[in-house]
Scaffold this active site. Structure first.
Site, PDB file in Angstrom:
ATOM      1  N   LYS A  78     112.153 -10.738  90.458  1.00  0.00           N
ATOM      2  CA  LYS A  78     111.389 -10.594  89.217  1.00  0.00           C
ATOM      3  C   LYS A  78     112.315 -10.711  88.018  1.00  0.00           C
ATOM      4  CE  LYS A  78     108.108  -7.596  86.803  1.00  0.00           C
ATOM      5  NZ  LYS A  78     107.087  -6.542  86.919  1.00  0.00           N
ATOM      6  N   ASP A 165      98.385  -0.133  84.728  1.00  0.00           N
ATOM      7  CA  ASP A 165      97.969  -1.532  84.872  1.00  0.00           C
ATOM      8  C   ASP A 165      97.463  -1.786  86.299  1.00  0.00           C
ATOM      9  OD1 ASP A 165      97.482  -4.062  83.893  1.00  0.00           O
ATOM     10  OD2 ASP A 165      99.552  -4.756  84.038  1.00  0.00           O
TER      11      ASP A 165
HETATM   12  P1  ADP Z   1     104.213  -8.958  85.811  1.00  0.00           P
HETATM   13  O1  ADP Z   1     104.786  -7.807  85.076  1.00  0.00           O
HETATM   14  O2  ADP Z   1     104.630 -10.270  85.215  1.00  0.00           O
HETATM   15  O3  ADP Z   1     102.734  -8.860  86.023  1.00  0.00           O
HETATM   16  P2  ADP Z   1     104.493  -8.303  88.639  1.00  0.00           P
HETATM   17  O4  ADP Z   1     105.504  -7.315  89.073  1.00  0.00           O
HETATM   18  O5  ADP Z   1     103.070  -7.831  88.610  1.00  0.00           O
HETATM   19  O6  ADP Z   1     104.927  -8.929  87.235  1.00  0.00           O
HETATM   20  O7  ADP Z   1     104.567  -9.583  89.574  1.00  0.00           O
HETATM   21  C1  ADP Z   1     103.779 -10.730  89.291  1.00  0.00           C
HETATM   22  C2  ADP Z   1     103.267 -11.339  90.585  1.00  0.00           C
HETATM   23  O8  ADP Z   1     104.366 -11.712  91.416  1.00  0.00           O
HETATM   24  C3  ADP Z   1     102.430 -10.396  91.435  1.00  0.00           C
HETATM   25  O9  ADP Z   1     101.063 -10.410  91.053  1.00  0.00           O
HETATM   26  C4  ADP Z   1     102.646 -10.950  92.825  1.00  0.00           C
HETATM   27  O10 ADP Z   1     101.784 -12.052  93.073  1.00  0.00           O
HETATM   28  C5  ADP Z   1     104.078 -11.460  92.771  1.00  0.00           C
HETATM   29  N1  ADP Z   1     104.973 -10.414  93.296  1.00  0.00           N
HETATM   30  C6  ADP Z   1     105.577  -9.429  92.619  1.00  0.00           C
HETATM   31  N2  ADP Z   1     106.341  -8.667  93.418  1.00  0.00           N
HETATM   32  C7  ADP Z   1     106.219  -9.201  94.655  1.00  0.00           C
HETATM   33  C8  ADP Z   1     106.767  -8.875  95.953  1.00  0.00           C
HETATM   34  N3  ADP Z   1     107.614  -7.856  96.106  1.00  0.00           N
HETATM   35  N4  ADP Z   1     106.416  -9.642  97.006  1.00  0.00           N
HETATM   36  C9  ADP Z   1     105.582 -10.680  96.844  1.00  0.00           C
HETATM   37  N5  ADP Z   1     105.053 -11.043  95.679  1.00  0.00           N
HETATM   38  C10 ADP Z   1     105.363 -10.325  94.578  1.00  0.00           C
HETATM   39 MG    MG Z   2     101.604  -7.652  87.191  1.00  0.00          MG
END
Ligand code: ADP
Ligand code: MG
Ligand code: ZN
Length: 450
Positions: A78, A165
């Site tokens: 991320k 959220d």
């Molecule tokens: P944001 O703050 O941009 O919303 P998120 O942490 O919600 O970021 O991550 C965005 C997307 O990335 C999630 O909706 C998911 O689809 C994917 N994602 C995030 N973390 C993981 C993970 N550990 N494994 C698989 N997919 C992930």
């Molecule tokens: Mg998110």
């Protein structure tokens, strides 16, 4: 942390060569190259395969690493927006490290930082997109889903974390493996007695100024967002003015960039999942706001419609809530937390079972007498004319199943208990709204181990 990732690539050039170019869209390739460029240490450990998520505040990538024991493992990287406040970033990480890795809450493996670029490394969890599966879930699937979401919420609420959220994209779900994981603590706040040190006083720090949210910028269009004071309404990101700095397209850091103060980008949750006390800007918000959002998810699961509330702003969201929960009831609840709502028309409270069963196609529309707002998705012929509309998407995932199919999925035998739980989650009054630990004791889950 388990087996540590080892270096498997000496430079990111070798990664470039190894990637099958034709499969990855150009802009994704550019973004991956940019990530290797701003965080070169990543290339010694990971082969970044694809972009799997992109929001206003982060971009998430799928990456592979070779572990010390020789096995290969998948990770989610991320990459946070470089303008995120350091305390905000550290708080997100602390939520993951302190509360994560158990009870359906995502854990963290590592964190990389170079200058203002931060990447949080998490175990990758393969998951489905909610809109693709919401109409195909059986009643048992739905019961499992909501049970596991409640477990995650009970867990984080025990630590005094308010997620803020809660929505399907932040609750990863693998249908085949029945695995669940709560992610994204980018908006989290602490209760007054929170155990997450960095959530204490976070509100104080993030309220002072507001910055127009923007995407992570690639080097090709690096620019500085213009700050807006809190009393000014931030303009829409698409039309917001941007100051291009002197180091644009160079490898230097210019004076404009050096003099940039730490920037704060407070994030609004998603209007359709926001509790009435959030929509009316009640200053006392607690863990109950997450319970409301869980209720909105359950409403989608039971009706087969997603998104259920599609609101572009808070007032529309509030009106949509009143359409279901009643205008008089909403006004009365708002009074308890010191807000007065004026509504031009009286909207009756709907029966949740009749609402969900009608939307799912188990009941005839003629018996339901649902308000005009719901008629839009009634007739498939009508909906076909406007193939791209949200109503069309809802139709395809929800109501086009035969009664026989719905019966096979257990929908005709959904007990009153589930609608009772829904009613208690969608309690307009946060003071009486069910908590996660109470909800797990609900008769609906009597055959499940909490
Ligand atoms: P944001 O703050 O941009 O919303 P998120 O942490 O919600 O970021 O991550 C965005 C997307 O990335 C999630 O909706 C998911 O689809 C994917 N994602 C995030 N973390 C993981 C993970 N550990 N494994 C698989 N997919 C992930
Ligand atoms: Mg998110
Ligand atoms: Zn610059």
């Amino acid at each position: 942390m388990e087996a540590a990732p080892t270096g498997q690539r000496s430079s990111h050039q070798s990664v470039e060569k190894g990637r099958s170019r034709h499969k990855i869209p150009r802009d994704v390739e550019t973004d991956i190259a940019y990530l290797y460029e701003v965080l070169p240490q990543l290339s010694r450990i990971f082969r970044i395969i694809d972009k799997i998520g992109e929001g206003t505040f982060s971009t998430v990538y799928l990456a592979e690493a070779q572990m010390t024991d020789g096995s290969r493992r998948m990770f989610a990287l991320k990459h946070l927006i470089p303008t995120s406040h350091p305390v905000r970033i550290a708080a997100e990480l602390q939520c993951l490290t302190v509360a994560g890795g158990t009870e359906n809450v995502m854990g963290v493996t590592y964190c990389f930082r170079k200058e203002h670029h931060v990447v949080i490394v998490m175990p990758y969890m393969e998951h489905q997109t909610f809109v693709d599966i919401v109409g195909s879930l059986s009643f048992e699937d739905v019961k499992h889903y909501i049970f596991h979401l409640l477990k995650a919420l009970r867990h984080i609420h025990k630590f005094g974390i308010i997620h803020r959220d809660i929505k399907p994209t932040n609750f990863l779900f693998n249908q085949q493996r029945r695995e669940y994981s709560l992610v994204d603590f980018g908006l989290a706040q602490g209760t007054p007695d929170t155990q997450i040190e960095l959530l204490k006083g976070l509100l104080l720090k993030t309220k002072r100024e507001e910055v127009i949210p923007r995407k992570i910028v690639s080097s090709k269009h690096r620019s500085v967002p213009v700050r807006t004071p809190l009393n000014q309404k931030p303009k829409a990101p698409a039309v917001s003015p941007m100051l291009t700095c002197n180091c644009f397209m160079t490898d230097r850091v210019c004076n404009i960039c050096l003099s940039r103060k730490q920037q704060v980008a407070p994030r609004a949750g998603t209007p359709g999942f926001r509790a009435p006390e959030v929509l009316t800007k009640c200053p006392n918000q607690g863990t109950a706001i997450d319970m409301w959002s869980a209720g909105v998810i359950l409403l989608s699961l039971l009706s087969g419609r997603y998104p259920f509330f599609k609101a572009s702003d808070d007032l529309i969201a509030l009106t949509q809530i009143m359409t279901i929960r009643g205008s008089r009831e909403t006004k009365e609840a708002a009074k308890t937390f010191g807000k007065s709502i004026v509504c031009s028309r009286e909207l009756p409270r709907l029966d949740l079972r009749i609402l969900c069963e009608t939307l799912r196609g188990l009941r005839s529309w003629d018996d339901a007498s649902l308000p005009a707002e719901f008629q839009a998705s009634r007739n498939p012929a009508e909906v076909k004319q406007d193939a791209g509309s949200p109503a069309r998407k809802r139709m395809s995932s929800g109501s086009l199943r035969s009664i026989a199919e719905l019966q096979e999925m257990g929908w005709d035998k959904a007990p009153d208990d589930v609608y009772d739980l829904l009613d208690k989650l969608l309690d307009l009054n946060p003071a009486t709204r069910i908590t996660a630990s109470m909800a797990l004791q609900h008769p609906l889950f009597k055959d499940m181990t909490v």
